[in-house]
Structures are given as structure tokens and as C-alpha cells.
Write a protein that holds these residues in place. Structure first.
Motif, PDB file in Angstrom:
ATOM      1  N   THR A 150      23.175 -60.222 -49.766  1.00 46.48           N
ATOM      2  CA  THR A 150      23.797 -61.303 -49.855  1.00 46.48           C
ATOM      3  C   THR A 150      24.557 -61.719 -48.703  1.00 46.48           C
ATOM      4  O   THR A 150      25.021 -60.769 -48.022  1.00 46.48           O
ATOM      5  CB  THR A 150      24.853 -60.912 -50.926  1.00 46.48           C
ATOM      6  N   LEU A 151      24.679 -62.989 -48.286  1.00 49.94           N
ATOM      7  CA  LEU A 151      25.071 -63.414 -47.269  1.00 49.94           C
ATOM      8  C   LEU A 151      26.351 -64.156 -47.493  1.00 49.94           C
ATOM      9  O   LEU A 151      26.389 -65.302 -47.956  1.00 49.94           O
ATOM     10  CB  LEU A 151      24.209 -64.243 -46.397  1.00 49.94           C
ATOM     11  N   LEU A 152      27.532 -63.665 -47.084  1.00 45.94           N
ATOM     12  CA  LEU A 152      28.865 -64.328 -47.518  1.00 45.94           C
ATOM     13  C   LEU A 152      29.428 -65.030 -46.237  1.00 45.94           C
ATOM     14  O   LEU A 152      29.121 -64.700 -45.037  1.00 45.94           O
ATOM     15  CB  LEU A 152      30.108 -63.225 -47.939  1.00 45.94           C
ATOM     16  N   PRO A 153      30.481 -66.039 -46.572  1.00 46.57           N
ATOM     17  CA  PRO A 153      31.135 -66.495 -45.452  1.00 46.57           C
ATOM     18  C   PRO A 153      31.767 -65.504 -44.629  1.00 46.57           C
ATOM     19  O   PRO A 153      32.013 -64.716 -45.082  1.00 46.57           O
ATOM     20  CB  PRO A 153      32.278 -67.470 -46.093  1.00 46.57           C
ATOM     21  N   ASP A 154      31.822 -65.581 -43.114  1.00 45.15           N
ATOM     22  CA  ASP A 154      32.313 -64.689 -42.270  1.00 45.15           C
ATOM     23  C   ASP A 154      33.628 -64.097 -42.507  1.00 45.15           C
ATOM     24  O   ASP A 154      33.640 -62.803 -42.596  1.00 45.15           O
ATOM     25  CB  ASP A 154      32.178 -65.350 -40.799  1.00 45.15           C
ATOM     26  N   ASP A 155      34.670 -65.012 -43.029  1.00 41.40           N
ATOM     27  CA  ASP A 155      35.908 -64.358 -43.327  1.00 41.40           C
ATOM     28  C   ASP A 155      35.900 -63.306 -44.501  1.00 41.40           C
ATOM     29  O   ASP A 155      36.258 -62.510 -44.645  1.00 41.40           O
ATOM     30  CB  ASP A 155      37.021 -65.494 -43.430  1.00 41.40           C
ATOM     31  N   LEU A 195      24.516 -51.655 -46.107  1.00 42.94           N
ATOM     32  CA  LEU A 195      25.324 -52.551 -47.249  1.00 42.94           C
ATOM     33  C   LEU A 195      24.567 -53.636 -47.396  1.00 42.94           C
ATOM     34  O   LEU A 195      24.189 -54.162 -46.590  1.00 42.94           O
ATOM     35  CB  LEU A 195      26.582 -52.724 -46.628  1.00 42.94           C
ATOM     36  N   GLY A 196      24.495 -53.999 -48.716  1.00 46.20           N
ATOM     37  CA  GLY A 196      23.798 -55.145 -49.217  1.00 46.20           C
ATOM     38  C   GLY A 196      24.517 -56.320 -49.177  1.00 46.20           C
ATOM     39  O   GLY A 196      24.305 -57.627 -50.032  1.00 46.20           O
ATOM     40  N   VAL A 197      25.733 -56.342 -48.323  1.00 48.77           N
ATOM     41  CA  VAL A 197      26.367 -57.613 -47.983  1.00 48.77           C
ATOM     42  C   VAL A 197      26.365 -58.055 -46.453  1.00 48.77           C
ATOM     43  O   VAL A 197      26.733 -56.815 -45.898  1.00 48.77           O
ATOM     44  CB  VAL A 197      27.628 -57.602 -48.627  1.00 48.77           C
TER      45      VAL A 197
END
Length: 530
Positions: free
Chosen positions: A297-302, A377-379
Motif C-alpha cells: 500500500t502506497l500512502l501520501p507521504d505525510d 512493512l507492507g506500507v
């Protein structure tokens, strides 16, 4: 990472948040949306091949080491058995040709899930020679022909089904793309495509009478499970708990077409024994894509940085991954993702579902210098890439993809459920069975066009050992997640997000097999090798 064909189009995400929306200056085109729906409802010229059964259920195999999910299919007459990776982020079914050089190259891994021999099928028919061309942002790709043949999955059989035959490929496993047919590879003008839309798998199933509406439900099951399922044309109410709530899928701004499963990601919190921390502000909204072809999962940087601090994670430039001690898998905390605003679905992801094995290509395992084993970690931080919810999220959600109505329904998955209660879509374009609608949906719009692509796996390349002893013993996480033996770095890079050095992001049509995580130029760090 860059597409083989196009480096011209970059993803642009707005950062300003109003009280209710993130605005990406979308240009809705009612005419284009109407034409798109009309194309989806076109029937095949052939008569229905099956009596309308309503649903088709196929078991999925979880390849834990690769972090991928496969469906067993049969192609040709007589049928040739292959396993294809399922991918909601692409639109073509393609198979490797037995004549492809990779399939006979054992040193490069060959084609372990099967290859198709066209000469052995008496129903094989070329549709467009040299017309199939798919490229990937990790530098891999496949080219060959479009062909028609018999295709069978889950007991359903389709005659004259169009697929790609990869006569030249750098990927040894075929792909079962089940996204919008508006993103078929032959339509990618940046990649030389000038073809017309054809009925891809969900639409072909409708046209053949196998299912009532172009929709399917995905149940990946938990990280340790060996199998899950995909249910075409229906919902299994025994595979989830709580309410099944649907949210909008948003079109692209250019032309108003829907080309990816973009939804509104509106909140994230972290909960542990010491309490709950809210990781996103009030009135938050971000365009996010649900993609089973992405392992993480790719989240917004912040937001990703806040997650790393909560979990005590380290962004390792040496390994090209976000790493945590493997012991974090024993933590009972969880992340809660919200979609569609107030009243929308809330999905809890246990921390244990986010800790993935990490090995080098030589089979050795990286460890911290105190001897503790390191895991991935999967993020990760998107760092200029699109926000993508891959398998480390999707395993915890029961997800219904409704391509006819441009809606996604989500509920908390019921891990390892042994019972089944299948409810089929009543008719073409009928609403999602057993689902309610989120009350507040106007959250985001999508300006980027095409399918965003990034892929990672839990394998790092190289064998160098780092010997630097970390000075930090762990993050001080307010919610009680803090892990030990991590460095203090929480920076993110495109290398850690996508297994490559920083480059402008380019859209690509599909994403498939895992990209090896880079371990290059290691001159020091917090890891040693067993």
C-alpha cells in the motif's frame, strides 16, 4: 521507475483541502460517460454460450513468497491449464507463449505457472498479429499477438474470447486483467496503440450469459491463508462482517472516462493497547486506487511518515524497503482506514497483516546488528507516485467491484470463513446486492489518466552486508507500537517505493509481477546478514 513506452505523463496530485473536497479541476463529460456505458452493454455477435447462471466462483491461490494471487484457468481446445495473476489494475488477459525464450530459460525462472502452445488448440485464431504490446514501469513488458480462443474459469467457458499472446516477454506468468476495458493495452496511444475496445473478461462473461452484470467480489483472505476467491457477478455475504457500504468510483478529468478504481480515502487512525491516534486531519480526502496487482500500500507521504513513526519503521536505503523487526507481527494493534467520508466504510487492518518476509535473492535474510530478523512493512510512501491500496490493505477488506455502475463496496473481511451465502446481481446494471450507499461521497476527483503502476515484493537483490551499529533503540510512538532496533530515518524515496532510483513517474497500462527491491551500493547501514 519508468514505462517502456511513455515518460511524458506525470501524476499531479493537489494538496489543498477544502472543508468537503479536494478539487482536481475535473472536467466531467456526460457524453463520454454515456458512450462508455453503451459500449459496455454491447453484445457479442455470437449467441450466449451458457445458460445465465448469475455467478462464477473461482478459487485464488496465495503465493506468499511472491505476494501475488493466482487463478487457475484453461485456454484452448483441448484446454491447456495455466495459473494467471489476478489484477484489478489492468484490463487484458494475456498468456505467455510456449515459444517465448523466457519460458525455456530455466536460469531466468522460465514460465512456472504454465505457457500456451497455440498449435495444440484447434480453436485458436489470430485477431491482430503483433498487436499486443504491454509495458511496465519497472522496465518489464510483453509483446505479441491478440488472439481468440476458448477460455475457462470457475466452471464457466467462453468461446472466441480475446486475449494477448506474449511471444516475447520478460515476465514468466500470465495476467488476468479485470479492470475497465477503457484501459486495454491496444488503446494506449502512448504505446503505439490504435485499436478499439473489445469485451474483456467481466464484459465477456456478461455477454456469454455467465453472469448478470459486469461486477465481481474479491476475498483474498488473510496473509497466512493459502487461498481466497473471486466471485464474478455476485456477493458472498458470509465472507464479511458488519455492513457492506458502497462508494463512488471517480472518472478521469480528461474525457470523463473511468479507467481505474479510484475512490475517496478520507481517514486513517492507529489503535493499540495504549489508545488511538488520528493520523489524518479533519475533512481529509485523497484520491486512492484499489489495485490487487500491487502487493503493498502506497500512502501520501505525510500519512506514511506518521504510520512509520507509530510502528517504529525504518526506510532503508540499503535494502530499498521500509523495514521493521519481524517481531512486530506479534503486535495486536491495527490501522483503521475510512472511505467516502462520514458514514462511509471503515476497514481495520491488523498490524500482523502488514509484516512481510524480506529475503535477499541469494536466499539469505537481513537482520539488525543486534541479531533480530528484519521484515518488510507492507506500507510505503507514495513519494510522487499515485496513492494505491494494494494487497496489504485488500486482504482485510471484502471488496465488490461494480464496473457497470462505477461503484466499489467494502466491508470488513471474515478471515478464513468456511461458509458461503452467494447473492447474485439481479440484472445488468442492478445495484450491488446487500450493500448500502455511503452518505457523504463527494470527496475527491481524479485528474490523472490511465492506470498508475508500481509493484514491489519482499525480495531484495544483492548480497552485501552492512555493519553500521544504530544509535537509536526505537521510535517513541504515542500509541504503543514502538519497535526496537530501528534507525531514526523516516525519509522516503522513489527507490524505496518502487525499487528504482528517482525518476519522473509515468503512467503505464498494467502492473504485474513483483519488482525486486534494490540492494545496490551498500556502504553502511543498520543491517547484517545471517
Amino acid at each position: 521507475m519508468a514505462s517502456l513506452a511513455s515518460l511524458a505523463t506525470s501524476l499531479l496530485l493537489a494538496s489543498s483541502v477544502s472543508a468537503n473536497t479536494i478539487s482536481f479541476n475535473i472536467a466531467r463529460n456526460a457524453g463520454a460517460e454515456s458512450a462508455q456505458l453503451e459500449r459496455r452493454q454491447l453484445s457479442l455477435s455470437t449467441a450466449p454460450l451458457l445458460k445465465r447462471a448469475g455467478t462464477v466462483n473461482a478459487q485464488l491461490t496465495n503465493a506468499e513468497v511472491e505476494g501475488l494471487y493466482f487463478a487457475n484457468v484453461s485456454v484452448g481446445t483441448p484446454g491447456q491449464n495455466l495459473a494467471l495473476q489476478i489484477d484489478t489494475g489492468s484490463s487484458d488477459v494475456w498468456v505467455p507463449a510456449s515459444t517465448a525464450s523466457l519460458c525455456s530459460n530455466a536460469k531466468e525462472g522460465g514460465c512456472p505457472n504454465g505457457a500456451f502452445t497455440s498449435g495444440k488448440s484447434k480453436t485458436f485464431d489470430i485477431v491482430e498479429q503483433n498487436g499486443f504490446n504491454i509495458s511496465y514501469v519497472d522496465g518489464t513488458g510483453s509483446t505479441g499477438d491478440y488472439f481468440q480462443d476458448t477460455f475457462s474459469i470457475g466452471g464457466a467457458s467462453l468461446n472466441n474470447f480475446q486475449m494477448g499472446l506474449a511471444t516475447d516477454t520478460t515476465i514468466g506468468t500470465g495476467i488476468m486483467g479485470i479492470g475497465y476495458n477503457t484501459s486495454e493495452a491496444n488503446l494506449d496511444t502512448t504505446d503505439g496503440g490504435n485499436g478499439t475496445e473489445y469485451p474483456n473478461l467481466p464484459l465477456a462473461m456478461v455477454n456469454a450469459g455467465a453472469i448478470n452484470s459486469a461486477a465481481y467480489s474479491l476475498w483474498l483472505n488473510d496473509l497466512q491463508a493459502t487461498s481466497g476467491s473471486i466471485l464474478f457477478g455476485g456477493v458472498d455475504t458470509d465472507k464479511y462482517t458488519g455492513d457492506l457500504i458502497s462508494v463512488k468510483v471517480y472518472p478521469d478529468s480528461q474525457g470523463g472516462q473511468t479507467t481505474s478504481f479510484t475512490v475517496a480515502f478520507t481517514s486513517l487512525s492507529a489503535t493499540s493497547s495504549s489508545g488511538t491516534d488520528q493520523l489524518t486531519p479533519a475533512n481529509y480526502a485523497e484520491a486512492a486506487i484499489l489495485d490487487s496487482g500491487t502487493t503493498i500500500t502506497l500512502l501520501p507521504d505525510d500519512v506514511a511518515t506518521a504510520v512509520f513513526e507509530e510502528l517504529g519503521a525504518t526506510v532503508s536505503q540499503e535494502l530499498g524497503a521500509v523495514v521493521v523487526p519481524c517481531s512486530l507481527a506479534e503486535n495486536t494493534g491495527y490501522l483503521t482506514y475510512g472511505f467516502g467520508g462520514t458514514g462511509g466504510p471503515q476497514i481495520k487492518v491488523q498490524v500482523s497483516q502488514l509484516v512481510l518476509p524480506l529475503t535477499l535473492t541469494n536466499g539469505r535474510t537481513p537482520t539488525y546488528t543486534n541479531g533480530e530478523t528484519a521484515c518488510q512493512l507492507g506500507v510505503q510512501a507514495a513519494d510522487g507516485l499515485p496513492v494505491l491500496f494494494g494487497d496489504t490493505f485488500l486482504r482485510s477488506a471484502y471488496v465488490v467491484y461494480d464496473l457497470e455502475n462505477n461503484r466499489i463496496a467494502l466491508a470488513q473481511t471474515d478471515f478464513n470463513s468456511t461458509s458461503s451465502n452467494v447473492v447474485s446481481f439481479a440484472s445488468l446494471g442492478a445495484p450491488i446486492p446487500s450493500a448500502t450507499t455511503a452518505a457523504n461521497e463527494d470527496q475527491v476527483t481524479q485528474t490523472a489518466t490511465g492506470i498508475p503502476k508500481v509493484e514491489t515484493s519482499g525480495t531484495a537483490t544483492g548480497s552485501a552486508a552492512a555493519t553500521y551499529n544504530p544509535t537509536a533503540t526505537g521510535f517513541s510512538a504515542a500509541s504503543g507500537f514502538a519497535a526496537t532496533s530501528t534507525s531514526t530515518s523516516t525519509s522516503s524515496s522513489k527507490k524505496s517505493a518502487a525499487g528504482s532510483g528517482p525518476e519522473p513517474f509515468a503512467w503505464s497500462r498494467v502492473v504485474v509481477a513483483g519488482v525486486s527491491l534494490a540492494l545496490a551500493g551498500v556502504g553502511g547501514g543498520v543491517f547484517a546478514l545471517l
